[in-house]
Design a protein around this motif. Structure first.
Motif, PDB file in Angstrom:
ATOM      1  N   GLU A 135       1.957   9.239  -5.730  1.00 33.47           N
ATOM      2  CA  GLU A 135       2.529  10.564  -5.464  1.00 33.47           C
ATOM      3  C   GLU A 135       3.572  10.923  -6.513  1.00 33.47           C
ATOM      4  N   ALA A 136       4.375   9.935  -6.918  1.00 36.81           N
ATOM      5  CA  ALA A 136       5.386  10.196  -7.948  1.00 36.81           C
ATOM      6  C   ALA A 136       4.713  10.575  -9.261  1.00 36.81           C
ATOM      7  N   ASP A 137       3.624   9.885  -9.608  1.00 38.78           N
ATOM      8  CA  ASP A 137       2.893  10.230 -10.837  1.00 38.78           C
ATOM      9  C   ASP A 137       2.308  11.639 -10.734  1.00 38.78           C
ATOM     10  N   GLU A 138       1.745  11.980  -9.557  1.00 43.53           N
ATOM     11  CA  GLU A 138       1.184  13.316  -9.375  1.00 43.53           C
ATOM     12  C   GLU A 138       2.276  14.377  -9.471  1.00 43.53           C
ATOM     13  N   MET A 139       3.429  14.098  -8.855  1.00 45.33           N
ATOM     14  CA  MET A 139       4.542  15.054  -8.918  1.00 45.33           C
ATOM     15  C   MET A 139       5.020  15.225 -10.351  1.00 45.33           C
ATOM     16  N   ALA A 180       0.840  -1.203   0.000  1.00 44.49           N
ATOM     17  CA  ALA A 180       0.000   0.000   0.000  1.00 44.49           C
ATOM     18  C   ALA A 180       0.875   1.252   0.000  1.00 44.49           C
ATOM     19  N   LYS A 181       1.951   1.234   0.807  1.00 43.97           N
ATOM     20  CA  LYS A 181       2.862   2.381   0.822  1.00 43.97           C
ATOM     21  C   LYS A 181       3.511   2.561  -0.547  1.00 43.97           C
ATOM     22  N   LEU A 182       3.898   1.461  -1.170  1.00 46.46           N
ATOM     23  CA  LEU A 182       4.502   1.531  -2.500  1.00 46.46           C
ATOM     24  C   LEU A 182       3.518   2.094  -3.510  1.00 46.46           C
ATOM     25  N   ALA A 183       2.258   1.655  -3.413  1.00 51.03           N
ATOM     26  CA  ALA A 183       1.243   2.177  -4.336  1.00 51.03           C
ATOM     27  C   ALA A 183       1.043   3.673  -4.110  1.00 51.03           C
TER      28      ALA A 183
END
Length: 177
Positions: free
Chosen positions: A89-93, A81-84
């Motif tokens: 967040e990486a995609d949003e950034m 879940a943390k990885l997802a």
């Protein structure tokens, strides 16, 4: 009879009455006594209790292993879940960075276009000022040349008598006016 005992001994048969002297008989007797002592001392119960203890220890280890497996699965689910979340967040950034980059590129283009427009206007203004200055110089030179030519023509073609007539006409025009 001695011959019978000898012939039986030669053929592997034991003589009758020699049962007590046979090693097989003594082994069987020893085994019987051994098992009787084991039963009398409750060895099967002790062996059973020992096996029950081992079974309980193995069951405890299995339950501990099951608990550890469940803990590991919950940790695995938590980290997945943390990885997802981290991937989201990486995609949003990345999306925000792309949007900001596009905005910066658009602003840079607009700024460059405005700068080019300002520089063009400044150049046009300088050109217009240079043209106006050149035109003024040409007019001044033309006026000077015309004045000098007119002065020369007047000086050449007018004498004192013509000047007197012109002055009289000018005075008359002023007096009327």
């Amino acid at each position: 009879m001695v011959e019978l005992i000898l012939s039986e001994a030669a053929h592997g048969a034991e003589p009758a009455g020699a049962l007590w002297s046979s090693p097989s008989w003594w082994v069987a007797l020893a085994m019987t006594i051994f098992f009787a002592v084991l039963i009398w001392k409750k060895a099967p119960a002790a062996i059973g209790a020992m096996l029950d203890g081992k079974i309980a220890a193995i069951a405890k280890q299995l339950s501990e292993a099951e608990r550890l497996r469940l803990d590991a699965e919950s940790l695995k689910a938590e980290y997945e879940a943390k990885l997802a979340r981290a991937a989201k967040e990486a995609d949003e950034m990345r999306a925000r960075a792309e949007t900001e980059a596009e905005a910066l590129v658009a602003k840079a283009k607009a700024d460059a276009t405005a700068l080019i427009g300002r520089r063009k206007r400044m150049a046009e203004d300088r050109i217009a000022a240079a043209e106006a200055h050149a035109l003024a110089e040409v007019r001044a030179a033309a006026t000077k040349a015309a004045t000098e030519a007119a002065a020369k023509l007047i000086a050449d073609k007018h004498d004192a008598k013509a000047d007197k007539t012109l002055v009289d006409q000018a005075i008359a025009a002023v007096a009327k006016g």
